[in-house]
Every structure is written in structure tokens, then in C-alpha cells.
Write a protein that holds these residues in place. Sequence first.
Motif, PDB file in Angstrom:
ATOM      1  N   LYS A  66       0.866  -1.179   0.000  1.00 29.39           N
ATOM      2  CA  LYS A  66       0.000   0.000   0.000  1.00 29.39           C
ATOM      3  C   LYS A  66       0.901   1.225   0.000  1.00 29.39           C
ATOM      4  O   LYS A  66       1.996   1.201   0.559  1.00 29.39           O
ATOM      5  CB  LYS A  66      -0.930   0.008   1.214  1.00 29.39           C
ATOM      6  CG  LYS A  66      -2.112  -0.932   1.114  1.00 29.39           C
ATOM      7  CD  LYS A  66      -3.079  -0.737   2.266  1.00 29.39           C
ATOM      8  CE  LYS A  66      -4.363  -1.534   2.031  1.00 29.39           C
ATOM      9  NZ  LYS A  66      -4.119  -2.973   1.878  1.00 29.39           N
ATOM     10  N   GLU A  67       0.427   2.280  -0.635  1.00 28.98           N
ATOM     11  CA  GLU A  67       1.246   3.488  -0.687  1.00 28.98           C
ATOM     12  C   GLU A  67       0.378   4.720  -0.517  1.00 28.98           C
ATOM     13  O   GLU A  67      -0.667   4.854  -1.160  1.00 28.98           O
ATOM     14  CB  GLU A  67       2.028   3.564  -1.998  1.00 28.98           C
ATOM     15  CG  GLU A  67       3.019   4.705  -2.036  1.00 28.98           C
ATOM     16  CD  GLU A  67       4.294   4.333  -2.773  1.00 28.98           C
ATOM     17  OE1 GLU A  67       5.016   3.434  -2.300  1.00 28.98           O
ATOM     18  OE2 GLU A  67       4.561   4.935  -3.821  1.00 28.98           O
ATOM     19  N   LEU A  68       0.841   5.593   0.364  1.00 27.30           N
ATOM     20  CA  LEU A  68       0.190   6.879   0.569  1.00 27.30           C
ATOM     21  C   LEU A  68       0.986   7.930  -0.186  1.00 27.30           C
ATOM     22  O   LEU A  68       2.200   8.040  -0.003  1.00 27.30           O
ATOM     23  CB  LEU A  68       0.146   7.217   2.059  1.00 27.30           C
ATOM     24  CG  LEU A  68      -0.418   8.598   2.428  1.00 27.30           C
ATOM     25  CD1 LEU A  68      -1.901   8.694   2.063  1.00 27.30           C
ATOM     26  CD2 LEU A  68      -0.232   8.883   3.920  1.00 27.30           C
ATOM     27  N   ALA A  69       0.314   8.687  -1.047  1.00 30.99           N
ATOM     28  CA  ALA A  69       0.951   9.772  -1.786  1.00 30.99           C
ATOM     29  C   ALA A  69       0.367  11.081  -1.284  1.00 30.99           C
ATOM     30  O   ALA A  69      -0.807  11.382  -1.512  1.00 30.99           O
ATOM     31  CB  ALA A  69       0.718   9.617  -3.279  1.00 30.99           C
ATOM     32  N   LEU A  70       1.206  11.842  -0.571  1.00 29.65           N
ATOM     33  CA  LEU A  70       0.755  13.066   0.100  1.00 29.65           C
ATOM     34  C   LEU A  70       1.254  14.313  -0.631  1.00 29.65           C
ATOM     35  O   LEU A  70       2.434  14.412  -0.964  1.00 29.65           O
ATOM     36  CB  LEU A  70       1.287  13.112   1.535  1.00 29.65           C
ATOM     37  CG  LEU A  70       0.598  12.234   2.568  1.00 29.65           C
ATOM     38  CD1 LEU A  70       1.410  12.256   3.865  1.00 29.65           C
ATOM     39  CD2 LEU A  70      -0.818  12.725   2.837  1.00 29.65           C
ATOM     40  N   LEU A  71       0.356  15.266  -0.858  1.00 27.25           N
ATOM     41  CA  LEU A  71       0.747  16.549  -1.423  1.00 27.25           C
ATOM     42  C   LEU A  71       1.327  17.402  -0.289  1.00 27.25           C
ATOM     43  O   LEU A  71       0.604  17.890   0.572  1.00 27.25           O
ATOM     44  CB  LEU A  71      -0.465  17.247  -2.045  1.00 27.25           C
ATOM     45  CG  LEU A  71      -0.189  18.544  -2.804  1.00 27.25           C
ATOM     46  CD1 LEU A  71       0.666  18.273  -4.042  1.00 27.25           C
ATOM     47  CD2 LEU A  71      -1.500  19.223  -3.194  1.00 27.25           C
ATOM     48  N   ILE A  72       2.644  17.570  -0.292  1.00 28.81           N
ATOM     49  CA  ILE A  72       3.306  18.280   0.814  1.00 28.81           C
ATOM     50  C   ILE A  72       3.702  19.704   0.433  1.00 28.81           C
ATOM     51  O   ILE A  72       4.119  20.479   1.290  1.00 28.81           O
ATOM     52  CB  ILE A  72       4.543  17.510   1.315  1.00 28.81           C
ATOM     53  CG1 ILE A  72       5.576  17.340   0.201  1.00 28.81           C
ATOM     54  CG2 ILE A  72       4.125  16.160   1.893  1.00 28.81           C
ATOM     55  CD1 ILE A  72       6.894  16.745   0.689  1.00 28.81           C
ATOM     56  N   GLU A  73       3.589  20.043  -0.835  1.00 33.29           N
ATOM     57  CA  GLU A  73       3.828  21.418  -1.279  1.00 33.29           C
ATOM     58  C   GLU A  73       2.881  21.713  -2.428  1.00 33.29           C
ATOM     59  O   GLU A  73       2.795  20.943  -3.385  1.00 33.29           O
ATOM     60  CB  GLU A  73       5.280  21.609  -1.708  1.00 33.29           C
ATOM     61  CG  GLU A  73       5.659  23.063  -1.917  1.00 33.29           C
ATOM     62  CD  GLU A  73       7.157  23.288  -2.065  1.00 33.29           C
ATOM     63  OE1 GLU A  73       7.552  24.377  -2.537  1.00 33.29           O
ATOM     64  OE2 GLU A  73       7.928  22.373  -1.727  1.00 33.29           O
ATOM     65  N   ASP A  74       2.177  22.836  -2.342  1.00 32.65           N
ATOM     66  CA  ASP A  74       1.156  23.180  -3.325  1.00 32.65           C
ATOM     67  C   ASP A  74       1.284  24.659  -3.671  1.00 32.65           C
ATOM     68  O   ASP A  74       0.676  25.520  -3.048  1.00 32.65           O
ATOM     69  CB  ASP A  74      -0.232  22.863  -2.766  1.00 32.65           C
ATOM     70  CG  ASP A  74      -1.345  23.065  -3.791  1.00 32.65           C
ATOM     71  OD1 ASP A  74      -1.041  23.434  -4.942  1.00 32.65           O
ATOM     72  OD2 ASP A  74      -2.525  22.846  -3.447  1.00 32.65           O
ATOM     73  N   GLU A  75       2.116  24.956  -4.648  1.00 37.37           N
ATOM     74  CA  GLU A  75       2.347  26.313  -5.115  1.00 37.37           C
ATOM     75  C   GLU A  75       1.927  26.410  -6.581  1.00 37.37           C
ATOM     76  O   GLU A  75       1.811  25.394  -7.272  1.00 37.37           O
ATOM     77  CB  GLU A  75       3.828  26.691  -4.969  1.00 37.37           C
ATOM     78  CG  GLU A  75       4.368  26.614  -3.546  1.00 37.37           C
ATOM     79  CD  GLU A  75       3.741  27.639  -2.611  1.00 37.37           C
ATOM     80  OE1 GLU A  75       3.234  28.658  -3.134  1.00 37.37           O
ATOM     81  OE2 GLU A  75       3.734  27.414  -1.385  1.00 37.37           O
ATOM     82  N   PRO A  76       1.694  27.631  -7.086  1.00 40.19           N
ATOM     83  CA  PRO A  76       1.243  27.778  -8.479  1.00 40.19           C
ATOM     84  C   PRO A  76       2.160  27.107  -9.503  1.00 40.19           C
ATOM     85  O   PRO A  76       1.685  26.593 -10.511  1.00 40.19           O
ATOM     86  CB  PRO A  76       1.206  29.297  -8.678  1.00 40.19           C
ATOM     87  CG  PRO A  76       0.966  29.844  -7.307  1.00 40.19           C
ATOM     88  CD  PRO A  76       1.710  28.932  -6.378  1.00 40.19           C
TER      89      PRO A  76
END
Length: 308
Positions: A66-76
Motif C-alpha cells: 500500500k502506498e500513501l501519496a501526500l501533497l506536501i507542497e502546493d504552489e502555483p
Amino acid sequence: MKTTLSVLALLLVCVSGTNAQKSQKEKDIKAIKAMCGCYDITFKYTETFSPEIDYEKHLDYTAYGKELALLIEDEPNKLSIQHILVVHDTMIIKHWRQDWVYENQKVFHYDKDNTWVFTELPKEEVKGQWTQKVYQVDDSPRYSGSSTWVHVDGKHYWENTTDSPLPRREYSKRDDYNVMRRGNRQEITDFGWVHEQDNDKIIRNDGEEDVLLAQEKGFNIYTKTEDKECATANAWWAKNEKFWSKARNVWDKTYDRDGSLTLKKSVGGQPMFMKFYALEKENANKKSIATTIDEFIVDENEMDVKGK
């Protein structure tokens, strides 16, 4: 009157082009963010071809997790996704990280022997493109490449070919090749996404032409599952994300360079990822992280001496 109409027509073309570019970028961002979430994942690789008739094909590789893919940076203009692998429901492994940078000019390309070359692409060459920068479990470099996301006939995918070190499934088991040329295709699907690969296993030596040892086909299949299936990974990240934020900041300073970066495979008998496990456990500060990274960087003067 004709001059006024020409100016208006030119303005309409410019506005239309800007809107089209904005619409494309919005689709790109949506596709990249679609790779986030909790997944059942299957890794499948098989060697398919070798130019040498006496080459002995290696066994197929298949693994699950199983793999969790997390958005840790969200810039334009930058999105960063951290992958966390869950093995047997309880074992947590900080896995790879992929950064996506829009119209980025600074890339690194793998040469061989743990050496990456940092270069700057022409501005016109990367217009509308996204660079995918992939990092190893300790946030050291792996590979990067710049290409355009494609959205056509209901398909959403990004393709690129670039060199990389041997994959973890082989680097400690094989020494018959030293560079993997990765043909990467990441496509969003109705069930999740697929990382399809067409890889060349290459022998590279200074002053000689590359030699193709074998080719392989690979599929990393990400099937979306319920978020609760990745609860242990989420809890682990909540505990450790501050340390890895510090680590990324230190690495960013290391990556801010021209020319090459060569890393030692081990220091004191330990590879870098083992050193980072200890740093993570003690929630080390930036100074300690920087000291550890510096221990692994091969001095260019030292390389020159060894090369004589």
C-alpha cells in the motif's frame, strides 16, 4: 481604421493564447494532484530483449503493498508529492518523492557511478512543460526530466526518457550494468494511475559508447483504496514531517549548483539512507543534517587526483 482592426485582432490572438495556456496548466495540475491518495500498489517488471543471444534473462520481479501519496507542497508553479510505503499493514517506509516544477530550467541528469550533472535548460525549450524531479528515500537525487502533459481523447499522461541509477530492487544484486535509461509514462486512469516504464539497462564507461545489456518492461499500478487503509502512514508522517522538511531545506542548498555532484555509496560502512534513519529518530537539526550530507559529497579535487 485598418491599423485599429489589426491591433484588435492581435490582442484577441494574444488573449486567446493566454487563456489556452492557462486551461492547459489547470489540466496539468489536476492530473498531477490526481496521483495523491491511498493506493493498493503492484510492481511488475520483466526483461524483454537483449542484443546478445547468450544473455541469460533475469527473473521477473513482482511486489505488492500500500502506498500513501501526500501533497506536501502546493504552489502555483510547484507541486511536491511524498510517497510513503506500507508493508504488511504495519511497516512504514519513507519511499520516493516527486516534485513537479512548471517551466523549470534547472535539472539534474544522472551520468554514472553516483554522479549527477546539474544543468540549465533554455527558457524556450521548457515553455508549457513540467519537470518531474524524483528523489530517493533519503531525499538524495535520483532522476529528472522535462516534458509536456498530454490531454487528448480522454487520456491524461506525461512521458519522458532520462538516465538514472539502478533501481533499489537491483542495485545491491547486480553489477553487470551501471545506468538505467528510464522511459517513463505516468497516466491517470479511472481507477488511479499507472507508472509504465520501458527501460534500457546500459553499461557506460568513460570515452566509450554506451552498451545496451538488456531491456525491460515495467508497470507500477496504483489502485485507489479507502483513506483509512493508509492511516498508519498518515500517523507516521504527522510525527516525522518536520524532520523531513528540514532535510529538504538542507538538500535544496546542496542542489543549488552548476556542474556535477558525486555521492559516496557509504560512509563508515553505512549507506546514506541508514544515516538518515538515525537522524530522523533523533529529530536532528539542520546543522547535523548538513554535516551528514557533506560527509557523502565527493570533493572534485579528490576526484581529479584519483583520476590521474
